[in-house]
Design an enzyme around this catalytic site. Structure first.
Site, mmCIF file in Angstrom:
data_model
loop_
_atom_site.group_PDB
_atom_site.id
_atom_site.type_symbol
_atom_site.label_atom_id
_atom_site.label_comp_id
_atom_site.label_asym_id
_atom_site.label_seq_id
_atom_site.Cartn_x
_atom_site.Cartn_y
_atom_site.Cartn_z
ATOM 1 N N ASP A 1 9.138 2.997 1.726
ATOM 2 C CA ASP A 1 7.956 3.756 2.126
ATOM 3 C C ASP A 1 7.753 3.503 3.620
ATOM 4 O O ASP A 1 7.214 2.476 4.020
ATOM 5 C CB ASP A 1 6.747 3.295 1.309
ATOM 6 N N PHE B 1 0.853 -1.194 0.000
ATOM 7 C CA PHE B 1 0.000 0.000 0.000
ATOM 8 C C PHE B 1 0.883 1.235 0.000
ATOM 9 O O PHE B 1 1.730 1.409 0.866
ATOM 10 C CB PHE B 1 -0.932 0.047 1.218
ATOM 11 N N LYS C 1 2.477 10.533 7.692
ATOM 12 C CA LYS C 1 1.583 10.360 8.838
ATOM 13 C C LYS C 1 1.991 11.089 10.126
ATOM 14 O O LYS C 1 1.391 12.079 10.495
ATOM 15 C CB LYS C 1 1.377 8.866 9.111
HETATM 16 C C1 LIG Z 1 -0.990 5.774 4.781
HETATM 17 C C2 LIG Z 1 0.073 5.317 3.852
HETATM 18 C C3 LIG Z 1 0.325 5.980 2.631
HETATM 19 C C4 LIG Z 1 -0.549 7.086 2.116
HETATM 20 O O1 LIG Z 1 -0.537 8.203 2.925
HETATM 21 P P1 LIG Z 1 -1.682 9.327 2.747
HETATM 22 O O2 LIG Z 1 -1.249 10.416 3.659
HETATM 23 O O3 LIG Z 1 -2.968 8.688 3.127
HETATM 24 O O4 LIG Z 1 -1.656 9.724 1.317
HETATM 25 C C5 LIG Z 1 1.383 5.548 1.862
HETATM 26 N N1 LIG Z 1 2.164 4.526 2.261
HETATM 27 C C6 LIG Z 1 1.963 3.866 3.411
HETATM 28 C C7 LIG Z 1 2.874 2.762 3.803
HETATM 29 C C8 LIG Z 1 0.897 4.230 4.240
HETATM 30 O O5 LIG Z 1 0.671 3.554 5.369
#
Ligand SMILES: *Cc1c(COP(=O)(O)O)cnc(C)c1O
Length: 394
Positions: A219, A134, A248
């Site tokens: 990520d 994700f 986040k």
């Molecule tokens: C939440 C998340 C995203 C996306 O972040 P948003 O601020 O919702 O765009 C991308 N990568 C990972 C691993 C995430 O947990």
């Protein structure tokens, strides 16, 4: 406005893209939140992992208040004191080689920047991501996200993305071609069910990238900033990426995204090739400075490690007591509990009893509490889950 009016207005006027829980939250402090009727909840969602330093941490509140009175807006085409302070603070906690930062406003944007800069630096188009990954829902990030239900309605996506099975470096090696710019991976898959990689996976990827010149992007939007018991999850495996995505939790609850890359990689961008209006705005930078200070001063990564072990042990006790759990897994305060059935009822019943938890897929409970959570709160969560799991068995 009363509870019912608030719910009705959001239902009517807001895009219906969130699976809503019928709860109006109006206040938060540390690991606790309160609804409009004053009922208290232990927040193991942490607003989807955002609230690492806790809700409304006094230092963040103070920094935001002071900065709001001083300067809220300052486009990054001008220099700014708090922005430069943030750049210094963040690069002091990242490995030395990760030394150049792009500031944005969300996780998806942090990933977008990583994709663009990888293409720019390498002159190649292809990004290899993992099945189950994700990375967000904007078109570029979505192209790297795996789940069909997020992707299918929006095709065609950005070309030259492909997905390979995770956990096996050799599968990734086989997928690399002369067109490959980068490998994009979450050190621990979050939305994908709290999946911790086998010991040699990330180091295997690092080796492959070193051999082939392909860039390695981590990520850490969910895993970063103390969540897993280290500042960054990659420290568990001693592997440093070429590009790091954060978001986040970094600004104490305010919207932020950060892409931090090796100097030569980020410097491949020319003026104007990437930008965002709000990126690096002083209000958010002040909040992020305060959040980093809190993380360091309150030793929150260590706290996440200690309390995470405690939390996990307690969940394992529940697993032993109720034969409905397949596995408890996690690192620090990023914990998943996989059930033999759909967890929606458990989530709703826990909420009634004052505990908020997330899911990660149909049958996995996910815990991303603020790292300032107290032992007594964890005990409360365990007691509620115990009761709810007993009921669910019947
Ligand atoms: C939440 C998340 C995203 C996306 O972040 P948003 O601020 O919702 O765009 C991308 N990568 C990972 C691993 C995430 O947990």
């Amino acid at each position: 406005m009363n509870e019912k009016d608030i719910i009705n207005l959001e239902e009517k006027l807001m895009a219906n893209v969130y699976a809503k829980r019928s709860l109006v939250l109006t206040r938060g402090k540390g690991a606790l939140v309160w609804d409009i009727n004053g009922k208290e909840y232990v927040d193991c969602t942490g607003s989807y992992g955002v609230c690492v330093v806790g809700h409304s941490h006094p230092k963040v509140v103070d920094a935001v208040r002071r900065q709001a009175e001083t300067l809220i807006s300052c486009h990054s085409s001008f220099y700014n004191d708090v922005r430069s302070e943030l750049l210094l603070k963040i690069t002091q906690i990242t490995p030395k080689v990760l030394s150049k930062v792009f500031l944005a406003n969300s996780g998806a944007e942090a990933v977008e920047c990583a994709i663009k800069v990888a293409r720019k630096f390498s002159g190649k188009p292809e990004i290899i991501a993992m099945m189950g990954a994700f990375h967000g829902k904007t078109m570029g990030a979505l192209s790297a996200t795996w789940d069909k239900k997020y992707r299918e309605p929006f095709k065609p996506l950005v070309p030259e993305f492909k997905h390979v099975p995770p956990n096996n470096p050799e599968k990734v090696r086989e997928a690399i071609t002369e067109k490959t710019a980068a490998i994009l991976v979450e050190p621990i898959r979050g939305e994908g069910g709290i999946r911790i990689p086998p010991k040699d996976f990330l180091s295997g990827l690092r080796e492959i990238c070193d051999e082939t010149g392909v860039l390695l992007i981590f990520d850490e939007v969910q895993t970063g900033f103390g969540r897993t018991g280290k500042f960054f999850a990659f420290e568990h495996w001693n592997v440093v990426p070429d590009i790091l995505c954060l978001a986040k939790s970094v600004a104490g609850g305010l919207p932020i995204g950060m892409t931090i890359a090796k100097e030569d990689v980020m410097s491949s961008f020319k003026v104007g090739e990437h930008s965002t209006t709000f990126g690096g705005n002083p209000l958010v930078c002040a909040a992020a400075c305060a959040a980093i200070d809190v993380l360091v001063e309150e030793k929150l990564p260590e706290r996440a490690a200690t309390l995470g072990r405690y939390f996990k042990e307690k969940l394992e006790d529940l697993q032993a007591r109720h034969r409905v759990v397949r596995e408890v897994r996690g690192l620090g305060l990023m914990i998943g509990m996989e059930f033999r059935f759909d967890v929606l009822n458990i989530i709703l019943k826990s909420m009634e009893r004052g505990v908020l938890v997330l899911d990660a897929g149909r049958n996995i409970l996910r815990f991303l509490p603020p790292l300032v959570i107290k032992r007594e709160h964890i005990n409360r969560v365990i007691a509620v889950l115990d009761t709810v799991m007993e009921e669910e068995k019947e």
